[in-house]
Design an enzyme around this catalytic site. Structure first.
Site, short mmCIF file in Angstrom:
data_model
loop_
_atom_site.label_atom_id
_atom_site.label_comp_id
_atom_site.label_asym_id
_atom_site.label_seq_id
_atom_site.Cartn_x
_atom_site.Cartn_y
_atom_site.Cartn_z
N GLY A 19 0.84 -1.21 0.00
CA GLY A 19 0.00 0.00 0.00
C GLY A 19 0.87 1.25 0.00
O GLY A 19 0.52 2.29 0.54
N LEU B 292 1.68 3.47 -2.11
CA LEU B 292 1.33 4.70 -2.86
C LEU B 292 0.13 5.38 -2.22
O LEU B 292 -0.35 6.39 -2.73
CB LEU B 292 1.05 4.37 -4.33
CG LEU B 292 2.20 3.69 -5.08
CD1 LEU B 292 1.83 3.52 -6.55
CD2 LEU B 292 3.51 4.48 -4.97
N GLN C 262 -2.21 7.11 1.15
CA GLN C 262 -2.00 8.33 1.96
C GLN C 262 -0.85 8.15 2.95
O GLN C 262 0.06 8.96 3.00
CB GLN C 262 -3.30 8.66 2.74
CG GLN C 262 -3.18 9.90 3.60
CD GLN C 262 -4.25 10.05 4.67
OE1 GLN C 262 -4.97 9.10 4.99
NE2 GLN C 262 -4.34 11.23 5.24
N ASP D 15 2.44 -1.85 -4.55
CA ASP D 15 1.05 -1.37 -4.50
C ASP D 15 0.29 -2.05 -5.63
O ASP D 15 0.88 -2.50 -6.61
CB ASP D 15 0.99 0.17 -4.66
CG ASP D 15 -0.28 0.75 -4.05
OD1 ASP D 15 -0.19 1.50 -3.06
OD2 ASP D 15 -1.37 0.42 -4.56
N TYR E 103 -14.92 -1.95 8.85
CA TYR E 103 -13.53 -1.50 8.94
C TYR E 103 -13.00 -1.73 10.34
O TYR E 103 -11.93 -2.32 10.52
CB TYR E 103 -13.46 0.00 8.61
CG TYR E 103 -12.12 0.64 8.81
CD1 TYR E 103 -11.87 1.44 9.93
CD2 TYR E 103 -11.10 0.45 7.89
CE1 TYR E 103 -10.64 2.03 10.11
CE2 TYR E 103 -9.86 1.05 8.07
CZ TYR E 103 -9.64 1.84 9.18
OH TYR E 103 -8.41 2.43 9.37
N ILE F 232 -5.72 10.62 10.04
CA ILE F 232 -4.43 11.19 9.62
C ILE F 232 -4.67 12.34 8.64
O ILE F 232 -5.38 12.19 7.64
CB ILE F 232 -3.54 10.12 8.98
CG1 ILE F 232 -3.22 9.01 9.99
CG2 ILE F 232 -2.24 10.75 8.45
CD1 ILE F 232 -2.40 7.85 9.42
C1 VAH Z 1 -10.83 6.42 8.35
N1 VAH Z 1 -8.79 7.76 8.21
O1 VAH Z 1 -11.41 7.45 8.53
C2 VAH Z 1 -9.29 6.43 8.50
C3 VAH Z 1 -8.93 6.10 9.91
C4 VAH Z 1 -9.16 6.84 12.24
C5 VAH Z 1 -9.74 6.90 10.91
O2 VAH Z 1 -9.02 4.76 10.17
O3 VAH Z 1 -11.37 5.39 8.10
#
Ligand code: VAH
Length: 318
Positions: free
Chosen positions: A6, A8, A10, A32, A140, A170
């Site tokens: 990964g 490439l 953010q 990537d 996620y 981030i």
């Molecule tokens: C997202 N930037 O929003 C990512 C991260 C803490 C958030 O996991 O899914």
């Protein structure tokens, strides 16, 4: 030598730059699934266009380049994952267990990011403890808790040197984030510079942990280079830096761009995800066990982001 998957994306693109700056391009191998962005990185040293779920291909890279450390950064972020949960599970967890198997076979250390997303509505929202309830309600977050458990499992069962941090949102200006719930805090800066206004997809009073990219990059590398005998935790360390709401961030931006205004068009999917996450974590374990200490606060990040974006816009106009 180091392999970044990964690379490439953010986070990957900026960790790649910093590791190549520290150790030399030839010692940091990038991979990537795409090769149509960040061509300076691709041309700056060894790069492989490969799907990190292709275990044979990744193992070949590990053997060829005598990789001893893998930064496994390939993943679908929260909002994108909610739209395609099975694809998110397959990439986020499938590629991780494949990477851990390779690490077990070839003796590599592995860095895998977790996230504030690894917590859920039952978790204490303020000063979220290092060791607490983790019942995330987004796919996620489920993939991130699974990732933490898999990494600890490979450490305890096979002695694989796995380490990770629970990243806040981030914020950066080199490579756009890939569909996260915290992406508003990146977009807002570009809209402020380009249009002096921003329509925010989260409610103005939504508090989230955030971190500026330079601090995120140094945290990952510092953790991987920490003395393992000092680590009582492994996967994954709470990493706190700043916690703010869109309203508060708008006020910091207005201090630099006086006419800036914000309005709201709440996206229910991202709002529901954000509401299930903590407001602010405590990160004493990271500070005590490997010396974590953020350098940027919101004012310094805001000044740096706006100055960088304005500089890029001026260059584009020439
Ligand atoms: C997202 N930037 O929003 C990512 C991260 C803490 C958030 O996991 O899914």
């Amino acid at each position: 030598n180091i392999l970044i998957t990964g690379s490439l994306g953010q986070l990957g693109s900026e960790i790649a730059l910093e590791l190549r700056r520290r150790y030399g391009e030839e010692h940091v191998v990038l991979s990537d699934v795409r090769d149509d962005v960040n061509c300076a990185l691709i041309n700056g040293g060894p790069f492989y266009k490969v799907d990190c779920r292709d275990a044979a291909a990744v193992a070949e890279i590990v053997r060829t380049h005598r990789i001893d450390t893998i930064y496994h950064l390939a993943a679908l972020l929260s909002a994108t994952a909610e739209r395609k949960p099975l694809a998110a599970w397959d990439l986020n967890v499938g590629s991780l267990i494949s990477t851990l198997e390779i690490a077990r076979e070839y003796g590599c250390a592995v860095f895998t990011p977790s996230s504030i997303g690894a917590f859920g509505p039952a978790t204490p929202k303020v000063f979220t403890p290092q060791d607490t309830i983790q019942r995330p309600t987004s796919i996620y977050g489920i993939s991130k808790v699974t990732g933490e458990l898999l990494c600890d499992y490979y450490y305890h069962k096979y002695d694989v040197d796995t380490r990770g941090v629970r990243f806040p949102g981030i914020i950066s200006n080199m490579t756009p984030p890939g569909g996260g719930t915290t992406d508003y805090a990146v977009e807002i800066y570009y809209e402020a510079v380009d249009h002096q206004r921003y329509t925010c997809p989260l409610r103005g009073d939504t508090y989230l942990d955030m971190i500026y990219m330079p601090d995120a990059v140094s945290a990952a590398i510092d953790l991987m280079e920490a003395d393992p005998s000092c680590l009582r935790h492994r996967n994954a360390f709470n990493l706190a830096s700043m916690s703010f709401s869109p309203e508060e961030l708008a006020a910091y931006i207005r201090a630099v761009i006086p006419g800036f205004t914000i309005d709201y068009q709440v996206d229910p999917v991202r709002q529901a995800i954000a509401d299930s996450w903590p407001d602010c974590m405590e990160d004493y374990a990271a500070r005590v066990e490997w010396g974590w200490k953020p350098r940027y606060d919101v004012a310094e990040m805001t000044e740096d982001m706006i100055r960088t974006i304005r500089g890029r816009r001026e260059k584009e106009r020439r």
